[in-house]
Design a protein around this motif. Structure first.
Motif, PDB file in Angstrom:
ATOM      1  N   SER A  49       5.421   1.280  -7.378  1.00 20.57           N
ATOM      2  CA  SER A  49       4.123   0.610  -7.320  1.00 20.57           C
ATOM      3  C   SER A  49       2.989   1.601  -7.546  1.00 20.57           C
ATOM      4  O   SER A  49       3.127   2.801  -7.320  1.00 20.57           O
ATOM      5  CB  SER A  49       3.937  -0.074  -5.966  1.00 20.57           C
ATOM      6  OG  SER A  49       3.903   0.885  -4.928  1.00 20.57           O
ATOM      7  N   TYR A  50       1.884   1.046  -8.027  1.00 29.12           N
ATOM      8  CA  TYR A  50       0.655   1.811  -8.206  1.00 29.12           C
ATOM      9  C   TYR A  50      -0.463   0.900  -7.730  1.00 29.12           C
ATOM     10  O   TYR A  50      -0.838  -0.034  -8.414  1.00 29.12           O
ATOM     11  CB  TYR A  50       0.475   2.181  -9.679  1.00 29.12           C
ATOM     12  CG  TYR A  50      -0.785   2.978  -9.964  1.00 29.12           C
ATOM     13  CD1 TYR A  50      -0.787   4.365  -9.852  1.00 29.12           C
ATOM     14  CD2 TYR A  50      -1.957   2.346 -10.351  1.00 29.12           C
ATOM     15  CE1 TYR A  50      -1.932   5.095 -10.125  1.00 29.12           C
ATOM     16  CE2 TYR A  50      -3.101   3.063 -10.623  1.00 29.12           C
ATOM     17  CZ  TYR A  50      -3.084   4.433 -10.512  1.00 29.12           C
ATOM     18  OH  TYR A  50      -4.227   5.160 -10.790  1.00 29.12           O
TER      19      TYR A  50
ATOM     20  N   GLN B 217      -8.006   3.154  -6.747  1.00 30.50           N
ATOM     21  CA  GLN B 217      -7.250   4.387  -6.911  1.00 30.50           C
ATOM     22  C   GLN B 217      -8.148   5.562  -7.292  1.00 30.50           C
ATOM     23  O   GLN B 217      -7.688   6.703  -7.345  1.00 30.50           O
ATOM     24  CB  GLN B 217      -6.170   4.215  -7.996  1.00 30.50           C
ATOM     25  CG  GLN B 217      -5.117   3.179  -7.663  1.00 30.50           C
ATOM     26  CD  GLN B 217      -4.306   3.519  -6.429  1.00 30.50           C
ATOM     27  OE1 GLN B 217      -3.848   4.644  -6.261  1.00 30.50           O
ATOM     28  NE2 GLN B 217      -4.112   2.545  -5.554  1.00 30.50           N
TER      29      GLN B 217
ATOM     30  N   TYR C 210      11.639   3.281   3.138  1.00 29.86           N
ATOM     31  CA  TYR C 210      10.785   4.394   2.725  1.00 29.86           C
ATOM     32  C   TYR C 210      11.301   5.675   3.393  1.00 29.86           C
ATOM     33  O   TYR C 210      10.648   6.241   4.267  1.00 29.86           O
ATOM     34  CB  TYR C 210       9.324   4.137   3.109  1.00 29.86           C
ATOM     35  CG  TYR C 210       8.815   2.793   2.671  1.00 29.86           C
ATOM     36  CD1 TYR C 210       8.801   1.703   3.545  1.00 29.86           C
ATOM     37  CD2 TYR C 210       8.364   2.583   1.376  1.00 29.86           C
ATOM     38  CE1 TYR C 210       8.355   0.463   3.147  1.00 29.86           C
ATOM     39  CE2 TYR C 210       7.909   1.343   0.964  1.00 29.86           C
ATOM     40  CZ  TYR C 210       7.907   0.288   1.849  1.00 29.86           C
ATOM     41  OH  TYR C 210       7.467  -0.950   1.446  1.00 29.86           O
TER      42      TYR C 210
ATOM     43  N   THR D  49       0.835  -1.203   0.000  1.00 35.71           N
ATOM     44  CA  THR D  49       0.000   0.000   0.000  1.00 35.71           C
ATOM     45  C   THR D  49       0.865   1.247   0.000  1.00 35.71           C
ATOM     46  O   THR D  49       1.939   1.271   0.596  1.00 35.71           O
ATOM     47  CB  THR D  49      -0.905   0.017   1.251  1.00 35.71           C
ATOM     48  OG1 THR D  49      -1.521  -1.261   1.411  1.00 35.71           O
ATOM     49  CG2 THR D  49      -1.992   1.080   1.126  1.00 35.71           C
ATOM     50  N   ASN D  50       0.397   2.289  -0.679  1.00 36.69           N
ATOM     51  CA  ASN D  50       1.076   3.587  -0.626  1.00 36.69           C
ATOM     52  C   ASN D  50       0.651   4.310   0.644  1.00 36.69           C
ATOM     53  O   ASN D  50      -0.466   4.814   0.744  1.00 36.69           O
ATOM     54  CB  ASN D  50       0.720   4.435  -1.846  1.00 36.69           C
ATOM     55  CG  ASN D  50       1.412   3.936  -3.095  1.00 36.69           C
ATOM     56  OD1 ASN D  50       2.505   3.395  -3.017  1.00 36.69           O
ATOM     57  ND2 ASN D  50       0.781   4.110  -4.245  1.00 36.69           N
TER      58      ASN D  50
ATOM     59  N   ASP E 168       9.075   2.810  -4.341  1.00 33.67           N
ATOM     60  CA  ASP E 168       8.578   1.443  -4.340  1.00 33.67           C
ATOM     61  C   ASP E 168       8.090   0.972  -5.698  1.00 33.67           C
ATOM     62  O   ASP E 168       7.716  -0.170  -5.857  1.00 33.67           O
ATOM     63  CB  ASP E 168       7.468   1.264  -3.293  1.00 33.67           C
ATOM     64  CG  ASP E 168       6.314   2.229  -3.495  1.00 33.67           C
ATOM     65  OD1 ASP E 168       6.254   2.868  -4.570  1.00 33.67           O
ATOM     66  OD2 ASP E 168       5.470   2.351  -2.580  1.00 33.67           O
TER      67      ASP E 168
ATOM     68  N   GLY F  87       5.298   5.516  -7.794  1.00 33.86           N
ATOM     69  CA  GLY F  87       6.269   5.961  -6.804  1.00 33.86           C
ATOM     70  C   GLY F  87       7.699   5.648  -7.207  1.00 33.86           C
ATOM     71  O   GLY F  87       8.000   4.577  -7.707  1.00 33.86           O
TER      72      GLY F  87
ATOM     73  N   ASN G 114       7.036   9.238  -0.286  1.00 28.37           N
ATOM     74  CA  ASN G 114       7.474   8.075  -1.054  1.00 28.37           C
ATOM     75  C   ASN G 114       6.718   7.923  -2.355  1.00 28.37           C
ATOM     76  O   ASN G 114       6.974   7.021  -3.116  1.00 28.37           O
ATOM     77  CB  ASN G 114       7.326   6.792  -0.222  1.00 28.37           C
ATOM     78  CG  ASN G 114       5.884   6.501   0.099  1.00 28.37           C
ATOM     79  OD1 ASN G 114       5.090   7.397   0.362  1.00 28.37           O
ATOM     80  ND2 ASN G 114       5.545   5.227   0.095  1.00 28.37           N
ATOM     81  N   ASN G 115       5.777   8.835  -2.640  1.00 29.47           N
ATOM     82  CA  ASN G 115       5.080   8.790  -3.915  1.00 29.47           C
ATOM     83  C   ASN G 115       5.703   9.739  -4.929  1.00 29.47           C
ATOM     84  O   ASN G 115       5.240   9.837  -6.056  1.00 29.47           O
ATOM     85  CB  ASN G 115       3.593   9.167  -3.732  1.00 29.47           C
ATOM     86  CG  ASN G 115       2.849   8.103  -2.994  1.00 29.47           C
ATOM     87  OD1 ASN G 115       3.168   6.933  -3.119  1.00 29.47           O
ATOM     88  ND2 ASN G 115       1.875   8.482  -2.206  1.00 29.47           N
TER      89      ASN G 115
END
Length: 452
Positions: free
Chosen positions: A151-152, A199, A75, A48-49, A149, A146, A129-130
């Protein structure tokens, strides 16, 4: 209720504190995730963000200082806020050295908590971190993925093809256009569907996932649309279907190519009229549902064989998203491996498992016909079989280098029989009695074979 984009992770082994913090945070329109242990918190962080970590320090098994150190390294831009009922100078020093923005001592007021959160959020502005550097070869992903990481939502990767997918998701996530996701088995089509839902602005509404290939054909219709009491044998009471359960949100119909013609006809009505009729009912019910479908079948080929309705196909494919196979996004393999190493390392070993450079090269070289699902299966097995590091020996033989020997001649059966008899005779020193015994024939037969 609409949440701000910041997701806050609360970690405390006291359920009452978790619920109190959650109530306060919800009143300020934050979206919260709860964890009662460091292990659970780490799993959430990986998937997870998170915009802010709020953690207690004194917890069983692994304390909060270990979590703070972990977050600081993995992070580094994530703001951290400590809440503890057992303050100490040593703990506060460790926390501050690890980048903790503020340090609250229990009990505290709601106003003190709000001030600490605002201070932490302000500290993280511009460096969360995004955030993504705009001065690299992947500038177009700056607003959707991001830098740390990669990731989305649950989608992992920074290859051009996966960024193209994410950009389409960004365009469609806040409307209810019908979306069709195509891709090979194991590429992560459901992850794309979940990203579209979670999202976007409808993330608080239901998300219902239905595998049309996993429900018997005679039950799929009643499961999707519901049924009335007495509609068929066994229908002892009225039941709502998946479409009614997803009202206001999203329904994801995986393997839509398996749907029967009857289900296809009903689905067309849902798309045209925005209403469903339960099996056995006469009255239609209005619904507001975003429909996402997926398949690894060729629907156009099915249309040519009259196995899928052409008018339904065009209704379902208002927006098409093609999920690339893993062999076309090999630069994402290392990121996916890291995710699975951590996931199964924590689950099976309670620690992060490493992988040797040689094993990594083999994973990069392989074409992965089973895609991400196959990669995850390989890593899961390897984590179980290894101690601290995955080596070449822990990988299945199918991934390792193989020699393609040239195909030899294919002699007739009579020639193979002759060669074998000679081999047995050589092995027995030309002892015909013993050779006949091994061959399962008598001496007369072996003499006949030799004369031939």
């Amino acid at each position: 209720m609409q949440f701000k984009k910041e997701n806050i992770l609360i970690v405390d082994d006291d359920i009452h504190i978790l619920e109190l913090l959650q109530r306060h945070l919800h009143s300020w329109n934050y979206h919260t995730y709860k964890a009662v242990s460091v292990k659970e918190a780490v799993q959430i962080l990986r998937d997870t963000n998170i915009g802010l970590l709020i953690t207690d320090l004194k917890m069983p098994e692994i304390d909060g200082t270990e979590l703070i150190k972990f977050v600081s390294e993995h992070y580094p831009h994530m703001p951290k806020l400590v809440i503890t009922g057992y303050p100490s100078v040593q703990d506060s020093l460790v926390a501050m050295k690890s980048g903790v923005v503020d340090y609250l001592t229990k009990p505290f007021t709601k106003e003190e908590l709000k001030t600490a959160i605002d201070k932490s959020m302000d500290h993280g502005v511009g460096s969360s971190n995004n955030s993504v550097s705009s001065k690299n070869s992947h500038d177009k992903k700056a607003d959707v993925i991001g830098a740390k990481d990669n990731s989305y939502g649950e989608i992992i990767g920074n290859s051009e093809k996966i960024i193209d997918v994410i950009q389409i998701i960004e365009r469609v996530k806040d409307n209810k256009a019908t979306i069709f996701i195509k891709g090979e088995s194991g590429t992560g089509k459901e992850l794309v569907a979940r990203a579209i839902h979670y999202q976007g602005k409808f993330s608080r509404a239901p998300f219902i996932s239905v595998n049309c290939g996993g429900i018997p054909e005679n039950l799929l219709e009643s499961e999707l649309f519901g049924y009335t009491k007495g509609a068929f044998t066994g229908a002892e009471k009225e039941r709502v279907g998946f479409f009614q359960a997803a009202n206001g949100g999203t329904i994801f119909l995986d393997e839509i190519g398996n749907a029967s013609k009857a289900v296809q006809t009903r689905l067309l009505r849902v798309l045209q009229e925005k209403e469903v009729v339960k099996v056995g009912a006469q009255k239609a019910e209005k619904i507001d549902v975003r429909i996402i479908t997926a398949t690894n079948s060729n629907l156009k080929e099915m249309i040519s064989k009259d196995a899928f309705r052409e008018d339904l196909y065009y209704r379902l494919t208002v927006v098409e998203i093609s999920v690339p196979p893993l062999r076309e996004r090999k630069q994402d393999i290392a990121l996916l491996v890291d995710k699975f190493l951590f996931k199964y390392g924590v689950e099976y070993k309670d620690r992060f498992i490493k992988i040797s450079p040689e094993a990594s090269r083999i994973l990069q070289r392989y074409d992965w016909p089973g895609n991400i699902r196959e990669l995850e299966n390989v890593i899961q097995r390897a984590v179980i079989m290894c101690d601290k590091e995955i080596g070449v020996a822990h990988l299945p033989d199918t991934l390792k280098y193989s020699i393609d020997f040239p195909k030899g001649e294919l002699p007739p059966l009579k020639e193979i029989e002759k060669r074998y008899i000679r081999k047995v005779l050589n092995a027995t020193g030309n002892n015909k009695t013993k050779a006949a015994e091994i061959l399962g024939i008598d001496r007369k037969t072996i003499r006949q074979k030799l004369s031939e």
